[in-house]
Write a protein that holds these residues in place. Structure first.
Motif, PDB file in Angstrom:
ATOM      1  N   ALA A   1      -1.048  -6.048  -6.613  1.00 32.84           N
ATOM      2  CA  ALA A   1      -0.733  -5.651  -5.234  1.00 32.84           C
ATOM      3  C   ALA A   1      -0.637  -4.131  -5.098  1.00 32.84           C
ATOM      4  O   ALA A   1      -1.005  -3.569  -4.077  1.00 32.84           O
ATOM      5  CB  ALA A   1       0.574  -6.299  -4.793  1.00 32.84           C
ATOM      6  N   LEU A   2      -0.151  -3.468  -6.136  1.00 36.51           N
ATOM      7  CA  LEU A   2       0.044  -2.020  -6.077  1.00 36.51           C
ATOM      8  C   LEU A   2      -1.208  -1.234  -6.448  1.00 36.51           C
ATOM      9  O   LEU A   2      -1.404  -0.115  -6.006  1.00 36.51           O
ATOM     10  CB  LEU A   2       1.186  -1.614  -7.000  1.00 36.51           C
ATOM     11  CG  LEU A   2       2.523  -2.260  -6.674  1.00 36.51           C
ATOM     12  CD1 LEU A   2       3.541  -1.895  -7.723  1.00 36.51           C
ATOM     13  CD2 LEU A   2       2.985  -1.853  -5.298  1.00 36.51           C
ATOM     14  N   ARG A   3      -2.062  -1.833  -7.250  1.00 36.36           N
ATOM     15  CA  ARG A   3      -3.234  -1.122  -7.751  1.00 36.36           C
ATOM     16  C   ARG A   3      -4.171  -0.675  -6.625  1.00 36.36           C
ATOM     17  O   ARG A   3      -4.827   0.358  -6.724  1.00 36.36           O
ATOM     18  CB  ARG A   3      -3.985  -1.991  -8.749  1.00 36.36           C
ATOM     19  CG  ARG A   3      -5.034  -1.232  -9.515  1.00 36.36           C
ATOM     20  CD  ARG A   3      -5.701  -2.104 -10.548  1.00 36.36           C
ATOM     21  NE  ARG A   3      -4.843  -2.386 -11.666  1.00 36.36           N
ATOM     22  CZ  ARG A   3      -4.821  -1.664 -12.779  1.00 36.36           C
ATOM     23  NH1 ARG A   3      -5.604  -0.630 -12.901  1.00 36.36           N
ATOM     24  NH2 ARG A   3      -4.015  -1.986 -13.761  1.00 36.36           N
TER      25      ARG A   3
ATOM     26  N   GLY B   1       0.810  -1.223   0.000  1.00 39.77           N
ATOM     27  CA  GLY B   1       0.000   0.000   0.000  1.00 39.77           C
ATOM     28  C   GLY B   1       0.837   1.264   0.000  1.00 39.77           C
ATOM     29  O   GLY B   1       0.497   2.237  -0.668  1.00 39.77           O
ATOM     30  N   ASN B   2       1.935   1.246   0.741  1.00 38.02           N
ATOM     31  CA  ASN B   2       2.819   2.416   0.758  1.00 38.02           C
ATOM     32  C   ASN B   2       3.506   2.597  -0.592  1.00 38.02           C
ATOM     33  O   ASN B   2       3.654   3.714  -1.078  1.00 38.02           O
ATOM     34  CB  ASN B   2       3.866   2.290   1.863  1.00 38.02           C
ATOM     35  CG  ASN B   2       3.282   2.546   3.226  1.00 38.02           C
ATOM     36  OD1 ASN B   2       2.253   3.189   3.371  1.00 38.02           O
ATOM     37  ND2 ASN B   2       3.933   2.014   4.248  1.00 38.02           N
ATOM     38  N   VAL B   3       3.925   1.496  -1.191  1.00 38.30           N
ATOM     39  CA  VAL B   3       4.557   1.581  -2.511  1.00 38.30           C
ATOM     40  C   VAL B   3       3.544   2.122  -3.519  1.00 38.30           C
ATOM     41  O   VAL B   3       3.863   2.995  -4.324  1.00 38.30           O
ATOM     42  CB  VAL B   3       5.121   0.220  -2.957  1.00 38.30           C
ATOM     43  CG1 VAL B   3       5.649   0.297  -4.386  1.00 38.30           C
ATOM     44  CG2 VAL B   3       6.228  -0.237  -2.010  1.00 38.30           C
ATOM     45  N   GLY B   4       2.320   1.630  -3.456  1.00 43.57           N
ATOM     46  CA  GLY B   4       1.279   2.129  -4.354  1.00 43.57           C
ATOM     47  C   GLY B   4       1.057   3.621  -4.191  1.00 43.57           C
ATOM     48  O   GLY B   4       0.929   4.350  -5.173  1.00 43.57           O
ATOM     49  N   ALA B   5       1.040   4.088  -2.954  1.00 44.32           N
ATOM     50  CA  ALA B   5       0.855   5.518  -2.697  1.00 44.32           C
ATOM     51  C   ALA B   5       2.031   6.333  -3.230  1.00 44.32           C
ATOM     52  O   ALA B   5       1.844   7.409  -3.805  1.00 44.32           O
ATOM     53  CB  ALA B   5       0.665   5.763  -1.200  1.00 44.32           C
TER      54      ALA B   5
END
Length: 153
Positions: free
Chosen positions: A42-44, A12-16
Motif C-alpha cells: 500500500a505504501l510502495r 499515498g500520503n503516508v508513502g510520501a
C-alpha cells in the motif's frame, strides 16, 4: 527530529511522508489505527522504494505513542495553530505531529502538545495536503536546527 502521523487516512500520503523521512534521515512514527490496511504494498505506490528505507515506528494508539516518546516536545501542525511556522523556534529533538487528513487530531491530543503551529497561507485557502505540510514543516525545522543531511552544524 521526528515526524509523527496521527491515524492517517490515505496510504499515498503516508508513502510520501515516508519518502520524505527516508531522504532526510528523520524517523517517522505512525499512530494507529490507519484508515487503510498498512502494508508495504500500500505504501510502495507513493513512497516507491524509499518507503522501505524509512525508520518507521508503529504505535497501536495515542497512549502507546505518548508513553514511547515522553518527554519529547510535540509540535502539532494545525490550521488552528496559534503561532506561524516562520515565528516558531524548533529544537533538535522535536517531534512534528501531523493530524489525520479527514479530522486532524482530537482535543485530548491538542492538550498534550507543546505548540500548535500553522503554515501561513493566502486568506482564501484553508489548508495544504498533509504530506506537503509535513515537508514544509520538516524543512524549516531542519534548517533552524542545522540538521539537513550533509550540512555542517
Amino acid at each position: 527530529m521526528r515526524i509523527a502521523l496521527y491515524q492517517p487516512d490515505i496510504a499515498g500520503n503516508v508513502g510520501a511522508v515516508l519518502r520524505l523521512s527516508a531522504c532526510f534521515g528523520v524517523p517517522c512514527d505512525i499512530i494507529e489505527p490507519c484508515g487503510f490496511a498498512f502494508s508495504e504494498r500500500a505504501l510502495r505506490r507513493a513512497g516507491m522504494d524509499y518507503a522501505i528505507k524509512a525508520d518507521i515506528k508503529r504505535h497501536a494508539d495515542w497512549n502507546a505513542f505518548s508513553n514511547a516518546i515522553a518527554p519529547a516536545r510535540l509540535v502539532l501542525m494545525t490550521t488552528k495553530g496559534s503561532i506561524s511556522l516562520p515565528k516558531f523556534s524548533f529544537q533538535k529533538e522535536d517531534i512534528i505531529l501531523m493530524g489525520s487528513e479527514g479530522s486532524g487530531v482530537p482535543e485530548h491530543v491538542h492538550s498534550h502538545v507543546t505548540a500548535r503551529v500553522h503554515i501561513p497561507l493566502r486568506p482564501e485557502f484553508r489548508s495544504l495536503n498533509v504530506a506537503v505540510s509535513a515537508g514544509i514543516a520538516l524543512a524549516e525545522a531542519l534548517r533552524q536546527t542545522s540538521q539537513f543531511p550533509g550540512e555542517c552544524a
